[in-house]
Design an enzyme around this catalytic site. Sequence first.
Site, PDB file in Angstrom:
ATOM      1  CE  LYS A  13      -2.423  -0.767   3.866  1.00 57.23           C
ATOM      2  NZ  LYS A  13      -2.082  -2.226   4.339  1.00 57.23           N
ATOM      3  NE  ARG A  88      -4.194  -1.767  10.162  1.00 60.89           N
ATOM      4  CZ  ARG A  88      -3.360  -1.060   9.600  1.00 60.89           C
ATOM      5  NH1 ARG A  88      -3.385  -0.135   8.199  1.00 60.89           N
ATOM      6  NH2 ARG A  88      -2.345  -0.832   9.485  1.00 60.89           N
ATOM      7  NE  ARG A 127       6.851  -3.395   5.568  1.00 63.63           N
ATOM      8  CZ  ARG A 127       5.804  -2.803   4.968  1.00 63.63           C
ATOM      9  NH1 ARG A 127       6.499  -3.330   3.767  1.00 63.63           N
ATOM     10  NH2 ARG A 127       5.396  -2.691   5.895  1.00 63.63           N
ATOM     11  NE  ARG A 162       6.512  -0.786  11.387  1.00 64.93           N
ATOM     12  CZ  ARG A 162       5.677  -0.370   9.769  1.00 64.93           C
ATOM     13  NH1 ARG A 162       6.330   0.029   9.225  1.00 64.93           N
ATOM     14  NH2 ARG A 162       4.758  -1.116  10.155  1.00 64.93           N
ATOM     15  NE  ARG A 173       1.747  -5.354  11.004  1.00 60.49           N
ATOM     16  CZ  ARG A 173       3.013  -5.512   9.844  1.00 60.49           C
ATOM     17  NH1 ARG A 173       4.017  -5.445  10.603  1.00 60.49           N
ATOM     18  NH2 ARG A 173       3.171  -4.357   9.024  1.00 60.49           N
TER      19      ARG A 173
HETATM   20  P1  ADP Z   1       1.093  -2.433   7.675  1.00 59.77           P
HETATM   21  O1  ADP Z   1      -0.189  -2.195   6.917  1.00 59.77           O
HETATM   22  O2  ADP Z   1       1.928  -3.136   7.355  1.00 59.77           O
HETATM   23  O3  ADP Z   1       0.402  -3.347   8.777  1.00 59.77           O
HETATM   24  P2  ADP Z   1       0.988   0.420   9.006  1.00 59.77           P
HETATM   25  O4  ADP Z   1       1.994   1.534   8.964  1.00 59.77           O
HETATM   26  O5  ADP Z   1      -0.165   0.729   7.803  1.00 59.77           O
HETATM   27  O6  ADP Z   1       1.381  -1.154   8.427  1.00 59.77           O
HETATM   28  O7  ADP Z   1      -0.061   0.040  10.238  1.00 59.77           O
HETATM   29  C1  ADP Z   1       1.236   0.513  11.666  1.00 59.77           C
HETATM   30  C2  ADP Z   1       0.363  -0.545  12.596  1.00 59.77           C
HETATM   31  O8  ADP Z   1      -0.482   1.326  13.234  1.00 59.77           O
HETATM   32  C3  ADP Z   1      -1.031  -1.190  12.807  1.00 59.77           C
HETATM   33  O9  ADP Z   1      -0.606  -2.152  13.043  1.00 59.77           O
HETATM   34  C4  ADP Z   1      -2.438  -0.831  13.698  1.00 59.77           C
HETATM   35  O10 ADP Z   1      -1.604  -1.057  14.534  1.00 59.77           O
HETATM   36  C5  ADP Z   1      -1.591   0.862  13.767  1.00 59.77           C
HETATM   37  N1  ADP Z   1      -2.629   1.440  11.968  1.00 59.77           N
HETATM   38  C6  ADP Z   1      -2.712   2.269  11.793  1.00 59.77           C
HETATM   39  N2  ADP Z   1      -3.623   2.031  11.048  1.00 59.77           N
HETATM   40  C7  ADP Z   1      -5.113   2.273  11.310  1.00 59.77           C
HETATM   41  C8  ADP Z   1      -5.915   1.999  11.534  1.00 59.77           C
HETATM   42  N3  ADP Z   1      -6.847   2.588  10.570  1.00 59.77           N
HETATM   43  N4  ADP Z   1      -7.279   2.078  12.310  1.00 59.77           N
HETATM   44  C9  ADP Z   1      -5.851   0.763  13.641  1.00 59.77           C
HETATM   45  N5  ADP Z   1      -4.776   1.059  13.932  1.00 59.77           N
HETATM   46  C10 ADP Z   1      -4.016   1.304  12.738  1.00 59.77           C
END
Ligand code: ADP
Length: 214
Positions: A13, A88, A127, A162, A173
């Site tokens: 993404k 999400r 990553r 990370r 996740r």
């Molecule tokens: P990825 O898509 O690789 O899991 P992101 O960088 O989008 O990584 O998100 C990292 C973390 O931030 C998620 O695992 C979650 O804990 C939190 N997060 C990000 N966006 C949201 C969201 N819209 N709702 C709830 N938690 C979120």
Amino acid sequence: MRIILLGAPGAGKGTVAKLLTELDGSVQISTGDILRAAVKEGTSLGKEAKQHMDRGDLVPDALIMKMMEVRLQNDAGKKGFILDGFPRTIPQAEALRDLLKNLKIRLDFVVNLEVPKEVILDRLTTRRTCSNPDCQEIYNIKSNPPTADGKCKKCGSIVIQREDETEDAIINRLETYDKKTALLIGFYEEEGLLKNFLSINSKETVEAIKKSLL
Ligand code: ADP
Ligand code: ZN
């Protein structure tokens, strides 16, 4: 353009969003990046969010909506936007639908990035991320490694794994995605907004999205 990017963690993404911003100057709004910046700054949002993020759990909907309402009110009206990592959950998607309606903003469509599970797992475990909060460049130890001594090619800071990219957190996740976020595919299909893109190569995916926008 005004689009939402859906896809599992590791679906690409972030990469696709960055390439899309280059097409027409739309802004990328990444909830993950905003949250990580809040964690680094040590704001109250950051402190609360960190506990959830480190485990690979979602940050509570109420916190996310508070943060995104301000952001969309500021950015969404003026320029186009690419939502990366938001919504999400179904409650977030419903709240976003109401918010956009109030702001009189229409989405072009919702992009669902479909990537095979093996590709996702391989990408996530290889990553690495630049530790400089202002840079956050993403590397891959196989296909796009940092310098030989593990430094960022852009800013020279050390490149790290990370906290939410350890194996346990990754598994969590992906489970969270299957349980909560995958439901959004049905939600947007019903809204008539969903477009699926089989995505292994981000550049090819961006070309396909560009054609759909015409
Ligand atoms: P990825 O898509 O690789 O899991 P992101 O960088 O989008 O990584 O998100 C990292 C973390 O931030 C998620 O695992 C979650 O804990 C939190 N997060 C990000 N966006 C949201 C969201 N819209 N709702 C709830 N938690 C979120
Ligand atoms: Zn860097």
